[in-house]
Design an enzyme around this catalytic site. Sequence first.
Site, PDB file in Angstrom:
ATOM      1  N   GLY A  11       0.840  -1.212   0.000  1.00 54.77           N
ATOM      2  CA  GLY A  11       0.000   0.000   0.000  1.00 54.77           C
ATOM      3  C   GLY A  11       0.867   1.251   0.000  1.00 54.77           C
ATOM      4  O   GLY A  11       1.825   1.342   0.756  1.00 54.77           O
ATOM      5  N   ARG A  72       1.176  -5.151  -5.107  1.00 56.58           N
ATOM      6  CA  ARG A  72       1.371  -6.323  -4.244  1.00 56.58           C
ATOM      7  C   ARG A  72       1.623  -7.471  -5.219  1.00 56.58           C
ATOM      8  O   ARG A  72       0.702  -7.930  -5.887  1.00 56.58           O
ATOM      9  CB  ARG A  72       0.131  -6.584  -3.392  1.00 56.58           C
ATOM     10  CG  ARG A  72      -0.263  -5.388  -2.506  1.00 56.58           C
ATOM     11  CD  ARG A  72      -1.358  -5.754  -1.525  1.00 56.58           C
ATOM     12  NE  ARG A  72      -2.076  -4.600  -1.011  1.00 56.58           N
ATOM     13  CZ  ARG A  72      -1.693  -3.858   0.034  1.00 56.58           C
ATOM     14  NH1 ARG A  72      -0.591  -4.136   0.667  1.00 56.58           N
ATOM     15  NH2 ARG A  72      -2.425  -2.840   0.447  1.00 56.58           N
ATOM     16  N   ASP A 103       4.797  -5.018   6.005  1.00 58.93           N
ATOM     17  CA  ASP A 103       5.254  -6.367   6.344  1.00 58.93           C
ATOM     18  C   ASP A 103       5.305  -7.317   5.143  1.00 58.93           C
ATOM     19  O   ASP A 103       6.199  -8.165   5.070  1.00 58.93           O
ATOM     20  CB  ASP A 103       4.472  -6.962   7.522  1.00 58.93           C
ATOM     21  CG  ASP A 103       2.981  -6.871   7.336  1.00 58.93           C
ATOM     22  OD1 ASP A 103       2.544  -6.414   6.269  1.00 58.93           O
ATOM     23  OD2 ASP A 103       2.253  -7.273   8.264  1.00 58.93           O
ATOM     24  N   THR A 126       4.174   2.514   5.683  1.00 55.82           N
ATOM     25  CA  THR A 126       2.778   2.074   5.681  1.00 55.82           C
ATOM     26  C   THR A 126       2.006   2.998   6.615  1.00 55.82           C
ATOM     27  O   THR A 126       2.529   3.391   7.661  1.00 55.82           O
ATOM     28  CB  THR A 126       2.601   0.619   6.159  1.00 55.82           C
ATOM     29  OG1 THR A 126       1.217   0.397   6.518  1.00 55.82           O
ATOM     30  CG2 THR A 126       3.447   0.270   7.380  1.00 55.82           C
ATOM     31  N   ASP A 128      -0.314   2.147   8.433  1.00 55.48           N
ATOM     32  CA  ASP A 128      -0.851   1.386   9.581  1.00 55.48           C
ATOM     33  C   ASP A 128      -0.002   1.473  10.849  1.00 55.48           C
ATOM     34  O   ASP A 128      -0.493   1.177  11.939  1.00 55.48           O
ATOM     35  CB  ASP A 128      -1.009  -0.093   9.206  1.00 55.48           C
ATOM     36  CG  ASP A 128      -2.108  -0.324   8.181  1.00 55.48           C
ATOM     37  OD1 ASP A 128      -2.782   0.647   7.808  1.00 55.48           O
ATOM     38  OD2 ASP A 128      -2.289  -1.481   7.759  1.00 55.48           O
ATOM     39  N   ASP A 130       2.204  -0.533  11.880  1.00 55.23           N
ATOM     40  CA  ASP A 130       2.174  -1.845  12.541  1.00 55.23           C
ATOM     41  C   ASP A 130       3.474  -2.628  12.359  1.00 55.23           C
ATOM     42  O   ASP A 130       3.457  -3.846  12.219  1.00 55.23           O
ATOM     43  CB  ASP A 130       0.990  -2.661  12.012  1.00 55.23           C
ATOM     44  CG  ASP A 130       1.052  -2.857  10.501  1.00 55.23           C
ATOM     45  OD1 ASP A 130       1.858  -2.167   9.834  1.00 55.23           O
ATOM     46  OD2 ASP A 130       0.304  -3.692   9.980  1.00 55.23           O
ATOM     47  N   ARG A 172      -5.286  -2.558   8.639  1.00 50.70           N
ATOM     48  CA  ARG A 172      -5.690  -3.917   8.252  1.00 50.70           C
ATOM     49  C   ARG A 172      -5.831  -4.844   9.466  1.00 50.70           C
ATOM     50  O   ARG A 172      -6.812  -5.539   9.615  1.00 50.70           O
ATOM     51  CB  ARG A 172      -4.671  -4.489   7.273  1.00 50.70           C
ATOM     52  CG  ARG A 172      -5.101  -5.786   6.643  1.00 50.70           C
ATOM     53  CD  ARG A 172      -3.911  -6.508   6.070  1.00 50.70           C
ATOM     54  NE  ARG A 172      -3.204  -5.713   5.079  1.00 50.70           N
ATOM     55  CZ  ARG A 172      -3.488  -5.710   3.787  1.00 50.70           C
ATOM     56  NH1 ARG A 172      -4.441  -6.463   3.324  1.00 50.70           N
ATOM     57  NH2 ARG A 172      -2.791  -4.958   2.970  1.00 50.70           N
TER      58      ARG A 172
HETATM   59  O1  F6P Z   1      -1.676  -1.394   4.740  1.00 53.34           O
HETATM   60  C1  F6P Z   1      -2.251  -0.195   4.390  1.00 53.34           C
HETATM   61  C2  F6P Z   1      -3.715  -0.380   4.093  1.00 53.34           C
HETATM   62  O2  F6P Z   1      -4.245   0.868   3.697  1.00 53.34           O
HETATM   63  C3  F6P Z   1      -4.556  -0.985   5.223  1.00 53.34           C
HETATM   64  O3  F6P Z   1      -4.875  -0.032   6.204  1.00 53.34           O
HETATM   65  C4  F6P Z   1      -5.735  -1.538   4.460  1.00 53.34           C
HETATM   66  O4  F6P Z   1      -6.332  -2.607   5.135  1.00 53.34           O
HETATM   67  C5  F6P Z   1      -5.111  -2.012   3.177  1.00 53.34           C
HETATM   68  O5  F6P Z   1      -3.910  -1.273   3.009  1.00 53.34           O
HETATM   69  C6  F6P Z   1      -5.990  -1.846   1.955  1.00 53.34           C
HETATM   70  O6  F6P Z   1      -5.339  -2.386   0.862  1.00 53.34           O
HETATM   71  P1  F6P Z   1      -5.804  -2.192  -0.646  1.00 53.34           P
HETATM   72  O7  F6P Z   1      -5.531  -0.768  -1.024  1.00 53.34           O
HETATM   73  O8  F6P Z   1      -4.958  -3.153  -1.398  1.00 53.34           O
HETATM   74  O9  F6P Z   1      -7.259  -2.492  -0.677  1.00 53.34           O
END
Ligand code: F6P
Length: 323
Positions: A11, A72, A103, A126, A128, A130, A172
């Site tokens: 992300g 990803r 991660d 990120t 998050d 985390d 997430r």
């Molecule tokens: O890891 C960052 C994040 O924005 C999370 O908070 C969220 O769950 C996820 O990515 C969403 O991913 P995507 O943009 O692939 O839907």
Amino acid sequence: INHIGVLTSGGDAPGMNAAVRAVVRCAIFHDMKVTGIVEGYTGLLTNTLRPLNTRSVSNIINQGGTFLKSSRCMEFYEEAGRAKAAEKLHQEGIQALVVIGGDGTFTGATLLAREQKIPVVGIPGTIDNDIYGTDFTIGFDTAINTAVEAVDKIRDTATSHNRLFFIEVMGRDAGYIALHAGIGAGSEEILIPEQHRGLDYLLDSLDRSNRAGKTSSIVIVAEGDKSNSVLELAKSVEEKLPEYSARVTILGHLQRGGRPTCFDRVLASRLGVAAVDTLRTGSSGVMVGLRDNRISLTGLEKACKETPDMDPELIRVSNIVSI
Ligand code: F6P
């Protein structure tokens, strides 16, 4: 080492551009060549590379997203994909890699370093927050400021209409955005996966608020709190406490965009320089982070496997200031 590659993966997070800029400029400062790998690990498999110089990273420190693009990459989960990527790095004469992400990115980087013997250093990027081994990840500060601004706006309408708002914020698997934005926006309740506070707890708390004379309330729910879906929560609360009129807002991806805050730009600049410095000392398989305002190194594997502690002092503060 005289030629490094840099990529952003997973992300996107505001401040990633500032990190790439710092990596590029620090490498050039030390007379190294830098290649940008476009769209994360995917760029190594599709051969989408671009040489970077100091001017390629002009005027990006203030921009959200990542100019190198991100993805990803599923193929990179397989050993064959990682071997192909290593082959490409050898062909291009890229001797080491700086990866910026969360991660998932670090899991790939750990395996690339271990199996393919490619020197790799990670930078935590990120929203998050985390990642174990750093007090802050790049993008977190911008995301919580964006969330607070949005909640402030929702509070205006909550107050005007005596309403209860459930606001879902990103994260997430983690509640850091929820906890910080919840305290910063003065929310009445914060539901995070680290605490598993269920419906009964919430009903008690809202009932108390109502009796204490609060006419509107904001409840922040972390996306990662799988036991509490915002839509179901709102429905159940309206059924059990009919004096409340509830509404739901899911902030979603607007939290990932926007101009990085000064904090994220400075953090990204420090970590970008630290990543190149770390590679120059011959270290690999580590993440550069910030702990107690000092650069600190953590094994990449540990950084993605361990869960950072949710600060009990912050939770206590949030409990006290929301009464
Ligand atoms: O890891 C960052 C994040 O924005 C999370 O908070 C969220 O769950 C996820 O990515 C969403 O991913 P995507 O943009 O692939 O839907």
